[in-house]
Design a protein around this motif. Structure first.
Motif, PDB file in Angstrom:
ATOM      1  N   ASP A 144     -20.402  -0.458 -67.510  1.00 22.67           N
ATOM      2  CA  ASP A 144     -19.436  -0.571 -68.606  1.00 22.67           C
ATOM      3  C   ASP A 144     -19.931  -1.555 -69.668  1.00 22.67           C
ATOM      4  OD1 ASP A 144     -18.933  -3.141 -67.612  1.00 22.67           O
ATOM      5  OD2 ASP A 144     -17.120  -2.531 -66.543  1.00 22.67           O
TER       6      ASP A 144
ATOM      7  N   HIS B  33     -11.925   2.542 -62.651  1.00 18.77           N
ATOM      8  CA  HIS B  33     -12.160   2.021 -61.303  1.00 18.77           C
ATOM      9  C   HIS B  33     -11.656   0.602 -61.107  1.00 18.77           C
ATOM     10  CE1 HIS B  33     -15.651  -0.659 -62.144  1.00 18.77           C
ATOM     11  NE2 HIS B  33     -15.965   0.218 -63.075  1.00 18.77           N
ATOM     12  N   GLN B  34     -11.311  -0.095 -62.166  1.00 16.49           N
ATOM     13  CA  GLN B  34     -10.696  -1.406 -62.009  1.00 16.49           C
ATOM     14  C   GLN B  34      -9.245  -1.243 -61.576  1.00 16.49           C
ATOM     15  OE1 GLN B  34     -12.325  -4.610 -62.596  1.00 16.49           O
ATOM     16  NE2 GLN B  34     -13.929  -3.109 -62.216  1.00 16.49           N
TER      17      GLN B  34
ATOM     18  N   GLU C 139     -20.466   3.106 -56.547  1.00 20.16           N
ATOM     19  CA  GLU C 139     -19.980   4.112 -55.600  1.00 20.16           C
ATOM     20  C   GLU C 139     -20.604   5.484 -55.824  1.00 20.16           C
ATOM     21  OE1 GLU C 139     -18.131   3.123 -53.101  1.00 20.16           O
ATOM     22  OE2 GLU C 139     -18.110   1.106 -53.946  1.00 20.16           O
TER      23      GLU C 139
ATOM     24  N   PRO D 223     -17.464  10.253 -59.098  1.00 23.47           N
ATOM     25  CA  PRO D 223     -16.567   9.334 -58.397  1.00 23.47           C
ATOM     26  C   PRO D 223     -15.467  10.094 -57.659  1.00 23.47           C
ATOM     27  CG  PRO D 223     -16.991   8.564 -60.625  1.00 23.47           C
ATOM     28  CD  PRO D 223     -17.583   9.931 -60.532  1.00 23.47           C
TER      29      PRO D 223
ATOM     30  N   GLN E 293     -18.146   4.662 -69.970  1.00 23.25           N
ATOM     31  CA  GLN E 293     -19.195   4.276 -69.021  1.00 23.25           C
ATOM     32  C   GLN E 293     -20.548   4.779 -69.517  1.00 23.25           C
ATOM     33  OE1 GLN E 293     -18.270   2.542 -65.935  1.00 23.25           O
ATOM     34  NE2 GLN E 293     -16.399   2.351 -67.143  1.00 23.25           N
TER      35      GLN E 293
ATOM     36  N   PRO F 183     -16.428   7.033 -64.036  1.00 24.18           N
ATOM     37  CA  PRO F 183     -15.553   6.084 -63.330  1.00 24.18           C
ATOM     38  C   PRO F 183     -14.834   5.160 -64.314  1.00 24.18           C
ATOM     39  CG  PRO F 183     -17.825   5.333 -63.206  1.00 24.18           C
ATOM     40  CD  PRO F 183     -17.861   6.674 -63.888  1.00 24.18           C
TER      41      PRO F 183
ATOM     42  N   TYR G 235     -20.918   0.243 -61.536  1.00 27.76           N
ATOM     43  CA  TYR G 235     -20.082   0.970 -60.570  1.00 27.76           C
ATOM     44  C   TYR G 235     -21.016   1.545 -59.518  1.00 27.76           C
ATOM     45  CZ  TYR G 235     -16.917   4.473 -58.624  1.00 27.76           C
ATOM     46  OH  TYR G 235     -16.155   5.229 -57.770  1.00 27.76           O
TER      47      TYR G 235
END
Length: 532
Positions: free
Chosen positions: A191, A258-259, A199, A248, A271, A255, A197
């Motif tokens: 970001d 995701h926060q 994952e 994701p 992103q 994503p 991120y």
């Protein structure tokens, strides 16, 4: 025959199989299977309260007749042509030793679903478990064991190939991939603040040799080829369909959320800040004659939990509607669609001769749908606004690859959404399904909440009624909430309310037998089952 969620103190699973696992299907203190009776725990308080239910099953002969398999188009019990599946636990196979978590509990659940008339189950297969230690070394043993269990019960199996990690349960990417990421963090989405991120891999590296000389697409394909070889006895018979992981949580998206969201869900973040995404953006900007547009993402876009209008980008008439905004949002969305096209094309070519149907999942980013700019969709990669239909090209991509689409959120209604988010899951779902109908893409629906939402079953039935684009619905997901005394009777009634063949006279209840065959639901029927 009957399926019961009742009390028992006679047969106990060992602590090593149950309580010692940090993440598992269930932690059942008491459990037994006697003939066709499935039992989970006992609590006299519930018995005294008179909380009970009886589930009558079809005679086994008609059920078997309905479930004769002739390939991926075979249908069983239907709701206006819609087939019903149930998701198995995300952690059905253990991360540590690739064995089945709580095999007896899963076996009992499979038998219960079979007797209910459900057509099949969905099984997540994790990249981080199968190819955990070394690239090219696969351990399918736990998943093969589950496929055998499903086959013996006589259910169909939908497999989801998961090329992402998950925090609930704790299943990361393969260790060797994470080790590469430690020295090459730009293989991950990034970001504006530089946060990675971790994952799943960034779509910008799909065709770059960042994994010990191989590209991610090459690694995914080798994984699929190994799966095809290992599961060949099940493909086209027990295994009727496969979902290709696209990002994701397995979904085709960035994503962007995701926060941890605040009470008022924010717009999400673009992103596009890993070096490889920035390189692609720079090339596109230079080719478009506007090199300054390729220096980074929108400078005036909000952060994850900020409201869309807290900064300038999403205001009416502001950046998102400018020439720059059209340039950036088109590029950002096209990168996502190209990624989906690449992976679905690879899956279709790999499994094209296997007698299975290929699926891909897209999200239902319904927050802020009532605004002109649809910020949650834009940051997730769907260029859908009041001025532009962002799902037409997505549906076209699915149609091109002869793939079906998985859509979550079929239990959500507009009336239950917070007003401040301008959310409309119903209108968004309708828009996407209209695009699918236009391009003849069949849809598999899913619910969004494991624990259920108020009015969720009624909303699902509403969405399943009379829409020819829907051909399958998967209820997510087996686990603690699923087998709880509060939920399982509701699920049973939901299944029984769907279009079913008439029961055989031998299966109809009698006044004398009704009380004897009612079974007590225990408040402790599934102690600390964990699902995500």
């Amino acid at each position: 025959m009957e399926v019961s969620v009742i009390g028992s103190s006679q047969a106990k699973l060992g602590a090593s199989d149950l309580a010692s696992r940090e993440v598992g299907l269930c932690n059942l203190k008491n459990f037994r299977v006697v003939n066709d009776r499935v039992s989970f725990g006992q609590n006299n308080r519930w018995k005294k309260a008179g909380i009970s239910f009886t589930l009558r099953a079809h005679r086994t002969e008609p059920v078997r007749e309905e479930n004769k398999r002739s390939g991926p188009g075979t249908s069983s019990k239907t709701v206006d042509g819609v087939r019903l599946f149930v998701g198995l636990p995300l952690d059905a196979v253990s991360y540590d030793c690739n064995s089945i978590n709580h095999a007896r509990a899963i076996a009992a659940g499979l038998k219960a679903l079979k007797l209910l008339g459900v057509e099949g189950v969905e099984l997540p297969i994790w990249w981080g478990i199968v190819e955990k230690e070394t690239m090219g070394e696969y351990d399918w043993s736990g998943y093969l064991a589950i496929a055998e269990m499903v086959q013996k019960v006589g259910l169909n199996l939908h497999v989801s190939l998961c090329f992402h990690g998950s925090k609930k349960p704790n299943i990361p990417l393969p260790k060797w991939v994470s080790q590469i990421g430690e020295s090459q963090p730009n293989i991950f989405f990034t970001d504006k603040s530089g946060q990675h991120y971790k994952e799943c891999l960034s779509l910008a590296v799909d065709n770059l040799p960042v994994l010990d000389g191989k590209t991610p697409v090459q690694v995914y394909q080798a994984f699929c080829e190994s799966f095809k070889s290992s599961f060949s006895p099940f493909l086209g018979s027990t295994i009727t369909s496969i979902s290709m992981g696209l990002g994701p949580d397995g979904e085709l998206r960035y994503p962007s959320h995701h926060q941890v969201p605040s009470k008022t869900q924010g717009a999400g973040e673009f992103q596009c800040y890993d070096q490889n995404m920035l390189s692609l953006l720079k090339q596109h900007a230079e080719a478009s004659g506007n090199p300054l547009w390729g220096l980074g993402g929108p400078h005036d876009a909000p952060t994850y939990d900020q409201a869309p209008y807290s900064t300038g980008f999403f205001n009416d008439g502001a950046s998102w509607e400018s020439s720059y905004g059209v340039f950036f949002l088109s590029w950002y969305s096209n990168q996502l669609i190209a990624h989906g096209d690449c992976l679905l094309s690879m899956a279709s070519s790999t499994f094209g001769d296997s007698g299975v149907t290929i699926y891909g999942k897209i999200p239902l980013m319904h927050s802020w749908y009532g605004t002109r700019c649809h910020p949650s969709e834009l940051t997730a990669g769907f260029y859908n606004t009041a001025n532009k239909d962002g799902y037409e090209p997505v549906a076209q991509m699915f149609a091109k690859n002869s793939c079906k689409m998985i859509l979550p959120g079929m239990d959500l209604s507009d009336a239950k959404q917070p007003k401040e988010n301008h959310s409309s899951p119903e209108l968004l779902l309708s828009q996407i399904m209209t695009a699918c109908r236009k391009h003849e893409v069949k849809v598999s629906g899913q619910n969004s909440s494991v624990s259920g939402v108020p009015g969720g079953f009624e909303q699902i039935k509403k969405n399943l009624s009379g829409d020819e684009v829907l051909d399958l619905f998967t209820y997510q997901r087996m686990g603690a909430s699923f087998f709880s005394p509060e939920h399982f009777p509701l699920f049973t009634e939901f299944v029984r309310s769907l279009k079913q063949p008439e029961l055989h006279s031998d299966d109809l209840p009698t006044e004398e037998g009704e009380g004897a065959e009612s079974t007590v639901l225990s408040h402790e029927s599934s102690v600390s089952m964990q699902t995500a």
